[in-house]
Design a protein around this motif. Structure first.
Motif, PDB file in Angstrom:
ATOM      1  N   GLY A  82      27.785  -8.679  -1.723  1.00 47.53           N
ATOM      2  CA  GLY A  82      27.020  -7.558  -1.214  1.00 47.53           C
ATOM      3  C   GLY A  82      25.707  -7.318  -1.926  1.00 47.53           C
ATOM      4  O   GLY A  82      25.008  -6.342  -1.621  1.00 47.53           O
ATOM      5  N   ASP A  83      25.329  -8.171  -2.892  1.00 42.96           N
ATOM      6  CA  ASP A  83      24.054  -7.973  -3.588  1.00 42.96           C
ATOM      7  C   ASP A  83      22.901  -8.453  -2.708  1.00 42.96           C
ATOM      8  O   ASP A  83      23.094  -8.959  -1.600  1.00 42.96           O
ATOM      9  N   ALA A  84      21.671  -8.284  -3.196  1.00 38.76           N
ATOM     10  CA  ALA A  84      20.485  -8.608  -2.401  1.00 38.76           C
ATOM     11  C   ALA A  84      20.470 -10.071  -1.982  1.00 38.76           C
ATOM     12  O   ALA A  84      20.128 -10.401  -0.840  1.00 38.76           O
ATOM     13  N   ALA A  85      20.864 -10.967  -2.910  1.00 38.14           N
ATOM     14  CA  ALA A  85      20.865 -12.400  -2.582  1.00 38.14           C
ATOM     15  C   ALA A  85      21.893 -12.701  -1.496  1.00 38.14           C
ATOM     16  O   ALA A  85      21.644 -13.508  -0.589  1.00 38.14           O
ATOM     17  N   GLY A  86      23.053 -12.030  -1.593  1.00 43.98           N
ATOM     18  CA  GLY A  86      24.088 -12.239  -0.594  1.00 43.98           C
ATOM     19  C   GLY A  86      23.681 -11.762   0.782  1.00 43.98           C
ATOM     20  O   GLY A  86      23.927 -12.423   1.795  1.00 43.98           O
TER      21      GLY A  86
END
Length: 586
Positions: free
Chosen positions: A306-310
């Motif tokens: 759920g992070d920005a990269a994901g």
């Protein structure tokens, strides 16, 4: 060719064409032949066929065809000798006595690299399990919750800390320095230094289960966390998926595939009993990888952190999947965790629970785009259009596109007609006047499609239809697709309207069928409707054939001044048949 004809024949006779092609294409029985989506070009209706009894394949769309050798040469970019070696090995036929000839000598380097990777993977696996050097790696995998069963299933290994150990070991096994420099196992700048040292090793396998590359993970917090093999003669990272060899059968059975971020996630999912899962290899999902998935399953569920990269990876994956006409959904895992972390902390039940409710990819992307835009201002809406409209461009389904336009209108609190017109202005001015989904559905459907929808509502009359018509009699691609599905039900002696609807690749066709069969249109005098419709289809076929003859007649007169007698006779035949059918329909 340096292989004797009798050896080529023996290899061909002992190759199961259905099994070979079935590793790449999801095949369905269609009489004595098999059908599937062509692996050589993008298509939605199967035009690719395999005739196992003859050992050949052919695509009516892109016109590619051949035998087992040519299939492998096309799919794997092999030379003929490489394909022959591969098939011979599968069939248990030795070609050692022919390998001194020129063709086989030229192809041996690729096979030698493949053999080396397989041996290195086995050796590293042995070191992990049985040698003192592997103790720290065993402890690390245990701390990550990886079970011994998964270590075996994925042939995990350990590369010793000594940076020259692998080079020295392979030199002692009589591999040349020149050959080793081409394997991707060593530093390009320092040829004796192993690319991987002191790392847990993940063999990357081809769809057949052969090791073609390696990935290595550091056991501490250093960087880079992962190192992957460079591209070689046998490995192109944008064309392979980690776990595919294990996932293929499960994907076909389930009808969909999970796509996760990395090695440990694939292993965690398998440990939880979920095998229909793959991961890209150090890159975002590529068109080629999505194409591989499409040949085995019609739906993709993207699992990303759920992070920005994901989120960015999920966004890119959505566009890639939509371009391949894959149904795409997304699961946003809680707390920025990945599957491996969820499995370790909370167990398999918790991981399964996280997978229960995937989000429609469009809804996910739309929500994500809207978060950082001021939709009360025109600039914000224009920015949203610039991001989201290209995703709408990728779908061929008008129904799906209109549903998405309505979702955008709801999101920005605007009139649907305005959003609709804005979209078609973006498309270049086409269809700028609002018509809506019902107008699309109200368009007259072909007599061929009308007939088959009537049969779908009254399946007992299909025997009457197939006695007078075949798939080749249908010019309407939607009707042909539906006829093929009905024929398959007939041959398997199992009719299921739900299964047919699920198998259809055309979303608009499904919508038309649902609308028509939900009415009472085909309930009154269905036999009369179907008989008349059969005659209409036959009449249309005859008219088209007569038009073809008339064009030939005109061409003959203009080029040669006379008319061949056979063309006159053929036209007279069609004239008579058309008049007879018209009389029956009047």
């Amino acid at each position: 060719m340096f292989l004797p004809d009798e050896v080529i024949k023996e290899i061909s006779d002992r190759t199961d064409m259905e099994q070979l092609v079935g590793r790449y294409v999801s095949l369905q029985r269609a009489g004595s032949r098999l059908k599937g989506l062509c692996p050589f070009h993008h298509e939605k209706t199967p035009s690719f066929t395999v005739s196992p009894d003859m050992g050949v394949f052919y695509c009516f769309g892109c016109k590619k065809g051949g035998n087992a050798f040519t299939f492998l040469m096309e799919m794997e970019k092999m030379t003929f000798p490489e394909a022959a070696e591969y098939l011979a090995r599968e069939a248990g036929i030795s070609l050692d006595e022919y390998k001194h000839t020129g063709d086989f000598q030229g192809s041996s380097e690729r096979q030698q690299i493949a053999d080396l990777y397989d041996k290195v993977a086995d050796m590293l696996h042995y070191i992990l399990l049985s040698k003192p050097e592997g103790k720290a790696a065993r402890k690390y995998l245990d701390s990550r919750g990886v079970t011994p069963e998964m270590v075996e299933k994925f042939r995990l290994g350990f590369m010793p800390d000594d940076r020259t150990w692998l080079y020295n070991f392979l030199i002692r096994k009589h591999y040349s320095p020149e050959f080793l420099s081409k394997t991707g196992l060593f530093s390009a700048k320092y040829p004796k230094i192993s690319l991987f040292t002191g790392r847990v090793m993940f063999p990357v396998c081809s769809k057949h289960g052969n090791v073609i590359a390696l990935g290595g993970r550091i056991m501490g917090d250093g960087q880079p966390k992962y190192i992957n093999s460079p591209e070689t003669l046998i490995f192109k990272k944008g064309e392979e998926l980690f776990g595919l060899n294990i996932a293929m059968l499960a994907m076909r059975k389930a009808g969909f595939c999970y796509v996760v971020e990395g090695y440990m996630d694939v292993i965690a999912m398998n440990q939880a009993g979920i095998e229909n899962v793959v991961a890209p290899l150090g890159t975002a999902l590529t068109d080629h990888q999505a194409g591989i998935i499409k040949r085995n399953a019609g739906r993709v569920v993207l699992l990303f952190d759920g992070d920005a990269a994901g989120v960015k990876a999920a966004e890119r994956g959505t566009f890639i999947c939509e371009a391949q006409d894959l149904i795409c959904e997304i699961i946003k895992l809680p707390g920025n965790a990945d599957p491996a972390e969820i499995l370790k902390k909370n167990g398999p039940d918790s991981l399964h629970n996280c997978l229960k409710y995937p989000i429609n990819c469009f809804d996910f992307i739309l929500e994500n785009y809207c978060q950082n835009l001021d939709l009360t201002r025109f600039q914000g809406i224009a920015a949203l259009y610039g991001k989201i409209f290209p995703l709408l461009d990728l779908t061929d389904s008008e129904v799906r596109r209109e549903q998405r336009l309505k979702a955008i209108a709801d999101k920005i609190n605007a009139d649907y007609r305005s959003v609709y017109n804005d979209y078609y202005k973006h498309k270049g001015g086409m269809d700028q006047n609002y018509t809506g989904a019902m107008a699309v559905q109200d368009n007259k459907i072909s007599s061929e499609l009308y007939l088959l929808i009537a049969v779908l509502a009254n399946y007992k009359y299909f025997d009457m239809v197939r006695s007078e018509l075949s798939a080749d009699d249908f010019y309407d691609s939607k009707a042909k697709e539906l006829f093929i599905e009905l024929e398959e039900c007939y041959r398997n002696r199992v009719f299921s309207r739900d299964v047919i609807l699920q198998h259809l690749t055309d979303g608009k066709l499904r919508e038309i069928i649902l609308e028509k069969t939900s009415s009472d249109e085909f309930n009154l005098n269905p036999e009369t409707i179907i008989r008349d419709s059969i005659r209409n289809v036959r009449l249309n076929n005859l008219i088209m054939k007569r038009q073809k003859v008339e064009r030939l007649l005109k061409k003959e007169v203009s080029e040669h001044g006379d008319v061949p007698e056979e063309l006159i006779s053929e036209k007279a035949y069609y004239d008579k048949e058309i008049e007879n059918l018209k009389g029956m329909l009047s």
